[in-house]
Write a protein that holds these residues in place. Structure first.
Motif, PDB file in Angstrom:
ATOM      1  N   VAL A   6       1.019  -1.247  -0.058  1.00  0.00           N
ATOM      2  CA  VAL A   6       0.291  -0.035  -0.190  1.00  0.00           C
ATOM      3  C   VAL A   6       0.745   1.272  -0.057  1.00  0.00           C
ATOM      4  O   VAL A   6       0.730   2.046  -0.636  1.00  0.00           O
ATOM      5  N   LEU A   7       1.852   1.269   0.789  1.00  0.00           N
ATOM      6  CA  LEU A   7       2.879   2.347   0.977  1.00  0.00           C
ATOM      7  C   LEU A   7       3.561   2.614  -0.426  1.00  0.00           C
ATOM      8  O   LEU A   7       3.769   3.652  -0.897  1.00  0.00           O
ATOM      9  N   ALA A   8       3.882   1.469  -1.205  1.00  0.00           N
ATOM     10  CA  ALA A   8       4.787   1.587  -2.263  1.00  0.00           C
ATOM     11  C   ALA A   8       3.667   2.389  -3.344  1.00  0.00           C
ATOM     12  O   ALA A   8       4.192   3.191  -4.298  1.00  0.00           O
ATOM     13  N   PHE A   9       2.440   1.772  -3.395  1.00  0.00           N
ATOM     14  CA  PHE A   9       1.600   2.293  -4.529  1.00  0.00           C
ATOM     15  C   PHE A   9       1.296   3.858  -4.368  1.00  0.00           C
ATOM     16  O   PHE A   9       1.231   4.673  -5.103  1.00  0.00           O
ATOM     17  N   PHE A  10       1.388   4.120  -3.129  1.00  0.00           N
ATOM     18  CA  PHE A  10       0.947   5.552  -2.335  1.00  0.00           C
ATOM     19  C   PHE A  10       2.203   6.507  -2.855  1.00  0.00           C
ATOM     20  O   PHE A  10       1.840   7.474  -3.532  1.00  0.00           O
ATOM     21  N   LEU A  11       3.316   5.842  -2.636  1.00  0.00           N
ATOM     22  CA  LEU A  11       4.425   6.674  -3.031  1.00  0.00           C
ATOM     23  C   LEU A  11       4.552   6.901  -4.460  1.00  0.00           C
ATOM     24  O   LEU A  11       5.081   8.060  -5.127  1.00  0.00           O
ATOM     25  N   ASP A  12       4.398   5.787  -5.081  1.00  0.00           N
ATOM     26  CA  ASP A  12       4.534   5.687  -6.591  1.00  0.00           C
ATOM     27  C   ASP A  12       3.396   6.640  -7.250  1.00  0.00           C
ATOM     28  O   ASP A  12       3.750   7.646  -8.264  1.00  0.00           O
ATOM     29  N   ALA A  13       2.307   6.768  -6.694  1.00  0.00           N
ATOM     30  CA  ALA A  13       1.237   7.818  -7.338  1.00  0.00           C
ATOM     31  C   ALA A  13       1.743   9.162  -6.817  1.00  0.00           C
ATOM     32  O   ALA A  13       1.433  10.068  -7.578  1.00  0.00           O
ATOM     33  N   LEU A  14       2.146   9.464  -5.714  1.00  0.00           N
ATOM     34  CA  LEU A  14       2.839  11.086  -5.575  1.00  0.00           C
ATOM     35  C   LEU A  14       3.749  11.223  -6.502  1.00  0.00           C
ATOM     36  O   LEU A  14       3.963  12.418  -6.929  1.00  0.00           O
ATOM     37  N   ALA A  15       4.674  10.074  -6.754  1.00  0.00           N
ATOM     38  CA  ALA A  15       5.794  10.539  -7.719  1.00  0.00           C
ATOM     39  C   ALA A  15       5.407  10.906  -9.001  1.00  0.00           C
ATOM     40  O   ALA A  15       5.687  11.682  -9.669  1.00  0.00           O
ATOM     41  N   LYS A  16       4.355  10.073  -9.363  1.00  0.00           N
ATOM     42  CA  LYS A  16       3.517  10.472 -10.787  1.00  0.00           C
ATOM     43  C   LYS A  16       3.087  11.671 -10.847  1.00  0.00           C
ATOM     44  O   LYS A  16       3.022  12.454 -11.832  1.00  0.00           O
ATOM     45  N   ARG A  17       2.290  12.037  -9.851  1.00  0.00           N
ATOM     46  CA  ARG A  17       1.601  13.277  -9.879  1.00  0.00           C
ATOM     47  C   ARG A  17       2.653  14.501  -9.822  1.00  0.00           C
ATOM     48  O   ARG A  17       2.231  15.484 -10.524  1.00  0.00           O
ATOM     49  N   LYS A  18       3.477  14.191  -9.097  1.00  0.00           N
ATOM     50  CA  LYS A  18       4.519  15.593  -8.908  1.00  0.00           C
ATOM     51  C   LYS A  18       5.200  15.635 -10.227  1.00  0.00           C
ATOM     52  O   LYS A  18       5.384  16.584 -10.791  1.00  0.00           O
ATOM     53  N   SER A  19       5.695  14.402 -11.028  1.00  0.00           N
ATOM     54  CA  SER A  19       6.388  14.541 -12.454  1.00  0.00           C
ATOM     55  C   SER A  19       5.345  15.182 -13.392  1.00  0.00           C
ATOM     56  O   SER A  19       5.643  15.969 -14.583  1.00  0.00           O
TER      57      SER A  19
END
Length: 464
Positions: free
Chosen positions: A447-460
């Motif tokens: 869950v944490l990995a998907f959450f961090l990946d989603a934040l990274a994609k949003r930031k990019s």
């Protein structure tokens, strides 16, 4: 027609999109694999550490069975209580106060404030398995020992009452059995003295009976010898009859063969006549050849007819022989009947003589019975009384055996397995805790990995 290809494109397009999404998920997991693995291992370590900090709980168990107080009229066991009743007695805590009081007096350390037992009761069985979970195996063993002791004390009064009742009944029945034995001995001694006085007269009569029976045996032996001779004569005559019958059978078979030959020659003659007629109707103009062929056919036919007549004459001769053999068989059978009549007369004569001897034996038997009549009446009365006493004695002894068996069957609560503590603790279950921690850590890390990946994609996306 033009729309069908487009309809087939949509399923392929959706499957391709699903493959892309699945690949995206694997890419996220692979990108954050170290985070996921670190989180799972961290949670596992925390779980294992926590399990080592938990208090170890051991399970102590014992196996008991309700006692037996008596057997009912159908031979079924009646227990001190049913298995379910004993289970309710333990699970409801009815014995807890007694157990705790005993523990307070005997255990140096502080006893538990409350007791909770688990009871396993198999279906269609009165055996119970009682378990108690505790951090201290020694204390658990003491608790179950006190529980067993309290259960024994609880039903001890009931068991003792049944044993006392059976003991009182046994004392009464044993006294009655001894009295019956003394009366039987006195009756048997009176019979023995009366039987000795009558034995001499009976032996004299039995001697006379033996002489008559010897004569009967001699008559039977003589009769059997003569009958055996007659039987041998009859066997010889029957053997001759069998020989004559076999001869008749052979003659009949010969007649059948001759008749078959007659039939064959007759058919051959008819066939020759037909061929002669056919020959004469198709003959050439040469009368000399025609006459010669006709003479040959006629000669052959006449020879066949003569041969048939000879065969028929042979059949007549064979029938005469069969008739003569049949007369001989009748004469032999008449002789056998005469022998049977002689045997019957011999048996009848011997039977009359044996009948006279048996009448003599019957007279001797009547004489012996007249001598024994008075004694037999007295002995019969005494024996009837003895039998009645023996039946009563056997009945009393059987009741004694049943009472002894019933008293022996009376028993208190049975400890089928004494309290024993398990070697390994039942709580905490470290393997389950470690496995659960690993699964929970993996899920949280995912869950944490998907959450961090989603934040990274949003930031990019914002940066673009």
């Amino acid at each position: 027609m033009t729309e069908r290809p487009s309809e087939h494109k949509h399923p392929g397009f959706d499957a391709y999109e699903d493959d892309l999404r699945l690949m995206d998920l694997f890419e996220v997991i692979w990108r954050w694999k170290y985070l996921i693995l670190t989180g799972a291992l961290l949670c596992t370590a925390i779980g294992v550490f926590a399990s080592f900090q938990m208090t170890k709980v051991y399970r102590v168990s014992t196996v008991i069975e309700p006692g037996v107080v008596h057997l009912d009229t159908y031979g079924r066991v009646v227990r001190t209580c049913k298995g379910q009743e004993l289970r309710d007695l333990i699970e409801t805590g009815a014995m807890n106060v007694r157990v705790l009081n005993e523990l307070k007096r005997e255990v140096k350390a502080d006893p538990p404030k409350a007791l909770e037992f688990s009871v396993e009761h198999p279906r269609n069985s009165d055996i119970l398995k009682v378990s108690y979970d505790t951090p201290s195996p020694e204390l658990g063993l003491r608790v179950l020992k006190e529980l067993n002791k309290a259960l024994l004390n609880n039903f001890e009064g009931l068991v003792n009452r049944w044993k006392d009742q059976y003991s009182t009944e046994l004392t009464t029945m044993r006294g009655k059995s001894s009295e019956l034995v003394e009366r039987i001995v006195r009756r048997k001694n009176g019979i023995s003295s009366a039987q000795v006085d009558n034995a001499i007269k009976i032996s004299q009569i039995e001697t006379k009976i033996g002489v008559a029976e010897s004569r009967i045996s001699k008559l039977d032996a003589d009769k059997e010898t003569q009958i055996a001779q007659k039987a041998n004569e009859a066997l010889i005559l029957r053997a001759k009859i069998d020989t004559q019958q076999k001869q008749i059978k052979n003659l009949n078979e010969r007649i059948v063969d001759v008749k078959h030959e007659v039939t064959r020659i007759t058919e051959n003659t008819d066939r020759l006549i037909q061929e002669r007629d056919r020959f004469l109707s198709t003959a050439s103009e040469d009368k000399r050849d025609n006459s010669f062929g006709s003479v040959m056919y006629i000669t052959t036919v006449q020879q066949n007819i003569a041969y048939i007549n000879n065969l028929r004459s042979s059949v007549n001769d064979l029938n005469k022989q069969i008739f003569q053999e049949s007369l001989t068989i009748q004469e032999l059978e008449t002789k056998i009947k005469d022998i049977d009549i002689e045997k019957s007369k011999l048996e009848e004569s011997t039977a009359y003589q044996i009948k006279d001897l048996k009448m003599d034996i019957s007279d001797y038997q009547n004489e012996k019975q007249s001598l024994n009549k008075g004694l037999a009446i007295e002995i019969g009365n005494v024996e009837s009384e003895i039998k009645a006493l023996e039946v009563e004695r056997d009945s009393v002894n059987e009741e004694i055996k049943q009472l002894e068996r019933k008293r022996g069957d009376v028993e208190n609560i049975q400890i089928r397995k004494p309290p024993t503590a398990g070697i390994d603790p039942v709580k905490p279950y470290k393997k389950m805790i470690a496995l659960s921690s690993f699964v929970v850590g993996s899920l949280l890390s995912l869950v944490l990995a998907f959450f961090l990946d989603a934040l990274a994609k949003r930031k990019s996306k914002k940066d673009q």
